[in-house]
Design a protein around this motif. Structure first.
Motif, PDB file in Angstrom:
ATOM      1  N   ALA A 578      76.414  30.228  40.068  1.00 33.89           N
ATOM      2  CA  ALA A 578      76.855  28.611  40.103  1.00 33.89           C
ATOM      3  C   ALA A 578      78.111  29.095  39.471  1.00 33.89           C
ATOM      4  N   MET A 579      79.311  28.529  40.298  1.00 34.09           N
ATOM      5  CA  MET A 579      80.168  28.403  39.554  1.00 34.09           C
ATOM      6  C   MET A 579      80.514  27.114  38.513  1.00 34.09           C
ATOM      7  N   LEU A 580      80.857  27.738  37.585  1.00 35.08           N
ATOM      8  CA  LEU A 580      80.821  26.050  36.374  1.00 35.08           C
ATOM      9  C   LEU A 580      81.848  26.009  36.099  1.00 35.08           C
ATOM     10  N   TYR A 618      76.182  23.081  34.276  1.00 33.12           N
ATOM     11  CA  TYR A 618      75.636  23.669  33.511  1.00 33.12           C
ATOM     12  C   TYR A 618      74.111  23.388  33.276  1.00 33.12           C
ATOM     13  N   ASP A 619      73.637  22.354  33.361  1.00 30.83           N
ATOM     14  CA  ASP A 619      72.298  21.336  33.312  1.00 30.83           C
ATOM     15  C   ASP A 619      72.245  21.433  34.401  1.00 30.83           C
ATOM     16  N   ALA A 620      72.751  21.014  35.831  1.00 27.53           N
ATOM     17  CA  ALA A 620      72.425  21.039  37.462  1.00 27.53           C
ATOM     18  C   ALA A 620      72.371  22.344  37.729  1.00 27.53           C
ATOM     19  N   PRO A 635      72.189  24.360  47.329  1.00 26.24           N
ATOM     20  CA  PRO A 635      71.415  25.658  47.740  1.00 26.24           C
ATOM     21  C   PRO A 635      70.512  25.984  46.537  1.00 26.24           C
ATOM     22  N   LEU A 636      71.196  25.829  45.171  1.00 22.78           N
ATOM     23  CA  LEU A 636      70.131  26.666  43.879  1.00 22.78           C
ATOM     24  C   LEU A 636      69.099  25.899  43.012  1.00 22.78           C
ATOM     25  N   HIS A 637      69.259  24.337  43.530  1.00 19.15           N
ATOM     26  CA  HIS A 637      67.598  23.989  43.582  1.00 19.15           C
ATOM     27  C   HIS A 637      67.358  24.237  42.139  1.00 19.15           C
ATOM     28  N   GLY A 638      68.825  24.046  40.830  1.00 18.04           N
ATOM     29  CA  GLY A 638      68.502  24.255  39.977  1.00 18.04           C
ATOM     30  C   GLY A 638      67.615  25.529  39.256  1.00 18.04           C
ATOM     31  N   GLU A 639      68.175  26.601  40.164  1.00 18.36           N
ATOM     32  CA  GLU A 639      67.759  28.388  39.575  1.00 18.36           C
ATOM     33  C   GLU A 639      68.882  28.901  40.039  1.00 18.36           C
ATOM     34  N   SER A 640      69.642  28.615  39.363  1.00 14.95           N
ATOM     35  CA  SER A 640      70.484  29.832  39.660  1.00 14.95           C
ATOM     36  C   SER A 640      70.339  30.837  38.603  1.00 14.95           C
ATOM     37  N   ASN A 649      87.360  31.434  27.121  1.00  9.14           N
ATOM     38  CA  ASN A 649      86.989  30.252  26.391  1.00  9.14           C
ATOM     39  C   ASN A 649      85.643  29.585  26.213  1.00  9.14           C
ATOM     40  N   SER A 650      85.200  29.318  27.774  1.00  9.44           N
ATOM     41  CA  SER A 650      84.333  28.550  27.711  1.00  9.44           C
ATOM     42  C   SER A 650      83.654  29.629  27.457  1.00  9.44           C
ATOM     43  N   GLY A 651      83.833  30.311  28.543  1.00 12.45           N
ATOM     44  CA  GLY A 651      82.467  30.998  28.275  1.00 12.45           C
ATOM     45  C   GLY A 651      81.911  32.242  26.891  1.00 12.45           C
ATOM     46  N   ASN A 652      83.371  32.694  26.459  1.00 12.90           N
ATOM     47  CA  ASN A 652      83.061  33.514  24.754  1.00 12.90           C
ATOM     48  C   ASN A 652      82.059  31.900  24.460  1.00 12.90           C
ATOM     49  N   ILE A 653      82.404  31.446  23.914  1.00 14.69           N
ATOM     50  CA  ILE A 653      82.012  29.871  23.211  1.00 14.69           C
ATOM     51  C   ILE A 653      81.346  29.838  23.237  1.00 14.69           C
ATOM     52  N   THR A 654      80.427  29.265  24.945  1.00 15.67           N
ATOM     53  CA  THR A 654      78.749  29.261  24.941  1.00 15.67           C
ATOM     54  C   THR A 654      77.971  30.080  25.612  1.00 15.67           C
ATOM     55  N   TYR A 655      78.431  31.611  25.673  1.00 17.31           N
ATOM     56  CA  TYR A 655      77.329  33.049  25.049  1.00 17.31           C
ATOM     57  C   TYR A 655      77.054  33.477  24.141  1.00 17.31           C
ATOM     58  N   LYS A 656      77.667  32.936  22.981  1.00 21.66           N
ATOM     59  CA  LYS A 656      77.641  32.364  21.595  1.00 21.66           C
ATOM     60  C   LYS A 656      76.725  31.378  21.175  1.00 21.66           C
ATOM     61  N   ALA A 657      77.933  30.667  20.970  1.00 21.92           N
ATOM     62  CA  ALA A 657      76.874  29.157  21.185  1.00 21.92           C
ATOM     63  C   ALA A 657      75.199  29.684  21.304  1.00 21.92           C
ATOM     64  N   VAL A 658      74.800  29.781  22.175  1.00 21.13           N
ATOM     65  CA  VAL A 658      73.223  29.955  23.020  1.00 21.13           C
ATOM     66  C   VAL A 658      72.903  31.001  22.319  1.00 21.13           C
ATOM     67  N   GLN A 659      73.650  32.541  22.006  1.00 19.44           N
ATOM     68  CA  GLN A 659      72.710  33.231  21.333  1.00 19.44           C
ATOM     69  C   GLN A 659      72.615  33.150  20.198  1.00 19.44           C
ATOM     70  N   GLN A 660      73.448  32.314  19.450  1.00 15.90           N
ATOM     71  CA  GLN A 660      72.992  32.305  17.803  1.00 15.90           C
ATOM     72  C   GLN A 660      71.962  31.080  17.717  1.00 15.90           C
ATOM     73  N   SER A 661      71.890  29.906  18.495  1.00 15.80           N
ATOM     74  CA  SER A 661      70.869  28.669  18.504  1.00 15.80           C
ATOM     75  C   SER A 661      69.443  28.791  18.900  1.00 15.80           C
ATOM     76  N   SER A 662      69.897  29.818  19.783  1.00 17.42           N
ATOM     77  CA  SER A 662      68.520  29.699  20.425  1.00 17.42           C
ATOM     78  C   SER A 662      67.432  31.689  20.004  1.00 17.42           C
ATOM     79  N   LYS A 663      68.469  32.232  19.204  1.00 21.54           N
ATOM     80  CA  LYS A 663      68.248  33.243  18.963  1.00 21.54           C
ATOM     81  C   LYS A 663      67.612  34.553  19.875  1.00 21.54           C
ATOM     82  N   ILE A 664      68.337  34.822  21.511  1.00 20.39           N
ATOM     83  CA  ILE A 664      67.408  35.334  21.682  1.00 20.39           C
ATOM     84  C   ILE A 664      68.829  36.410  22.102  1.00 20.39           C
ATOM     85  N   ILE A 665      67.772  37.416  22.653  1.00 20.79           N
ATOM     86  CA  ILE A 665      68.989  38.683  22.965  1.00 20.79           C
ATOM     87  C   ILE A 665      69.572  38.746  23.967  1.00 20.79           C
ATOM     88  N   SER A 666      71.241  38.946  23.778  1.00 17.40           N
ATOM     89  CA  SER A 666      72.209  39.205  24.684  1.00 17.40           C
ATOM     90  C   SER A 666      72.521  40.391  24.946  1.00 17.40           C
TER      91      SER A 666
END
Length: 704
Positions: A578-580, A618-620, A635-640, A649-666
């Protein structure tokens, strides 16, 4: 494919061994290689059943039985850290047996004092190994199981649950006839209720026991009521039934073989002197238990037995009938493994339940685990398993850092890679001793002061066109990162992992200057990039580029997407890219959108084999429902699984936001595009971050 079935106890685990043996008996008739694994910690050793399940399975079914024992619980660890340590050790042991057997039957850890931590461990381990689950509960704990199940539906939703076995047992001590009536009432009560969630639990079996199948060990009974043997006539070690003496017994012709009649001493004396009441001795009781019998009455008792020539075994205790009944009620019946007839009777009875066979039928509608559709735990375990097969040489230049030493030690013990530490051997051993790390003999320690002179000339030749002199080379080569990169370039190691003491810019600069990058599809374009593995509960997503390229143009975005797609195929992941952007399709406009659109067209031009869509939000990209509304023809059907961000800028902010908010392992940043695998560590990396980075580096090195 190996089938894994796990029996998980809920609440009290009484009777678990009996059910395990019965289920194995059914599976054994399929004529497949079976192994029985039992999970427990030494901490729980005193609670483990004394029944010799292992020897029984070997003797009767010729099935190997292995106990996976973990070291004692360490109170200094948090529950989450402890859970990881135990589960990873168990998983490695599980993998060893998975290759050898068709069916693996696992008995879960027993839940002591309703400890939910142990119950959670069982569920977590079942998720990791993707086992088919059979829950086991007693009738008294069935409501507890239903409560746990309803409160934690989200934890059970991704499990393959075959069903629930509810062991309907009853107390051994009651009046014989009242007990039967009570048993019928309770069974009727449970039968009326329909507790099961039809979507997740399709089968619930209420196992109702026959009285003649229940045995109680004599030795345990005597100990529980402080009783002693007064007269022993035969060597019977089990008691089938306990019967309270009353007048109704004389009018019944029930068969009381291997049963014990509980009677007070005064009643017993009265019966001995009354010819009409002596009919009690004609019944087939093997045992009499005399209560309230003090030492002064033993002589009188001895004379009566001799005069009447009684052939019964007689026990006596100082306790009252009420106390004796209370104590024996807490004693549990056993599967008497030494008595083959009893075992055969029990197994025959349990297997006569039609639903018992149905519960073991494999659910063909349940989707098996696939490496292309990772759960986060399965992905980590896949990394470990694959790196064990490769056994690559991974260099760790920061060899005297405590985290590096501990990580290298764990990797070596698991056999994931051969770790090579750069540093002074005495200093490393001193640090290991300080942190109580038992350093593995498989770890190789190289002192950089003893080898750096071998690489002065190599660095000079490599960088002389860039102004490098021999004098400067002699100074630069003492840097461990540069020395490690030269060793990698010289094929002395297969990969380098560094960065816990170095900046990302230092690692990148050294890798670019010494290792170099690959040439891409377009001659002359060379680009290094990075990705992060984001380990969500139900899926693994790959983010790129979130660490290197600040504002890539369309051609560079195209290269990042292609490099990432080729890279993830090392892990048997089918790339869906997915090219965001901030718009989906033609819904928006602007220079950033045009850049993403152009990059998507270039990827389709250079690599028509790849599944890609962009620009897309991102949501699509990750949600099927949103995708069906915003981009129904995508062709992705929401399964990318690969998400390429338009800039750092957008990539680094997103990965840190998701990691810290969701408490997932990256896991990352993982560097790609270099001629040989070099990976950077965050300076705040945990031990497990380092271990998984080593595993990915090992897998990178298998691809030329």
């Amino acid at each position: 494919m190996t089938r894994t079935i796990m029996l998980v106890p809920v609440g009290d685990s009484f009777g678990l061994t009996t059910i395990s043996i019965s289920l194995i008996n059914i599976l054994n008739k399929k004529k497949k290689k079976i192994v029985f694994l039992k999970l427990y910690s030494k901490y729980l050793q005193k609670y483990i059943s004394r029944t010799d399940t292992a020897s029984f399975l070997k003797k009767y079914f010729f099935i190997p039985s292995i106990s996976l024992i973990h070291k004692d619980f360490d109170l200094f660890f948090s529950e989450k850290v402890l859970q990881k340590l135990i589960l990873e050790e168990y998983f490695q042991l599980y993998l060893m047996y998975k290759k050898k057997y068709d069916i693996i039957f696992i008995e879960g850890m027993k839940v002591i004092n309703n400890n939910f931590f142990i119950h959670e461990m069982n569920i977590k381990f079942a998720q990791i190994i993707h086992a088919e689950l059979v829950f086991y509960s007693l009738d008294t704990y069935y409501d507890i199981f239903l409560r746990i199940f309803s409160e934690n539906l989200n934890k059970f939703s991704d499990l393959n649950i075959l069903g629930v076995i509810n062991n309907f047992c009853h107390f051994p001590i009651k009046d014989y006839f009242q007990d039967i009536a009570q048993k019928k009432f309770l069974f009727k009560k449970y039968k009326k209720k329909n507790y099961a969630n039809k979507k997740l639990i399709t089968k619930v079996i209420h196992l109702n026991w026959k009285r003649d199948l229940i045995y109680y060990p004599v030795s345990i009974i005597l100990k529980s009521i402080q009783a002693k043997v007064f007269f022993k006539n035969h060597d019977i070690n089990i008691i089938k039934t306990f019967v309270l003496h009353n007048s109704f017994l004389l009018n019944k012709k029930n068969f009381y073989q291997d049963s014990c009649c509980i009677i007070s001493f005064n009643q017993f004396i009265e019966i001995c002197h009354n010819e009409l009441l002596r009919k009690l001795f004609l019944l087939n009781f093997n045992f009499f238990l005399l209560t309230e019998c003090n030492y002064c009455n033993l002589y009188k008792l001895k004379i009566l037995i001799q005069s009447l020539k009684l052939l019964h075994t007689i026990f006596y205790t100082l306790l009252s009938i009420k106390t004796v009944v209370s104590q024996i009620s807490n004693v549990r019946s056993i599967l008497y493994l030494k008595n083959s007839k009893h075992v055969d009777s029990v197994l025959k009875y349990i297997t006569s339940y039609r639903n018992i066979h149905d519960i073991l039928k494999k659910d063909t509608s349940y989707r098996e685990f696939s490496v292309t559709n990772y759960y986060s735990e399965n992905f980590k375990n896949y990394l470990m398993n694959e790196s064990i097969k490769l056994r690559k040489r991974i260099l760790l230049p920061e060899g005297d850092h405590p985290k590096i030493i501990q990580s290298a030690n764990m990797v070596s013990n698991l056999g994931m890679a051969q770790c090579i530490l750069l540093g002074d051997k005495n200093k490393i051993e001193e640090i290991a001793q300080q942190y109580k790390i038992h350093l593995s003999k498989k770890i190789i320690i190289i002192n950089p002061n003893e080898i750096y002179q071998n690489y002065i000339e190599k660095l000079f030749i490599l960088r002389c066109k860039r102004g490098m002199t021999r004098e400067k080379s002699a100074i630069c080569v003492k840097d461990r990162m540069i020395l490690g990169s030269l060793m990698l370039l010289d094929n002395e190691v297969d990969g380098v992992v560094c960065g816990i003491q170095y900046n990302t810019s230092d690692v990148l600069r050294t890798a670019l200057q010494i290792i170099g990058v690959k040439k891409s599809h377009k001659d002359g374009l060379q680009l290094a990039s990075s990705i992060f593995f984001m380990l969500f509960r139900h899926r693994v997503l790959i983010y790129g580029d979130c660490a290197i390229n600040i504002n890539p143009n369309a051609e560079q975005l195209c290269q990042i997407a292609i490099s990432t797609a080729d890279f993830v195929r090392l892990f048997n992941i089918q790339p869906k890219i997915a090219m965001l952007s901030y718009s989906t399709g033609n819904s928006g406009s602007g220079e950033p959108v045009e850049k993403v659109l152009q990059a998507t067209k270039l990827v389709k031009l250079y690599r028509p084999d790849l599944t890609i869509d962009g620009p897309i939000q991102y949501d699509a990209a990750v949600n099927q429902i949103v995708s069906s509304v915003k981009s129904p023809h995508s062709p992705l059907h929401g399964e990318s699984n690969i998400l390429i961000f338009p800039d750092l800028n957008s990539g680094n902010i997103t990965y840190k936001a998701v990691q810290q908010s969701s408490k997932i392992i990256s896991i990352g940043p993982i560097l790609q595009g270099f001629l040989k695998p070099v990976n950077d560590l965050s300076r705040g990396a945990t031990i497990y971050d380092i271990i998984y980075t080593i595993a990915i580096t090992a897998m990178q090195s298998k691809s030329k």
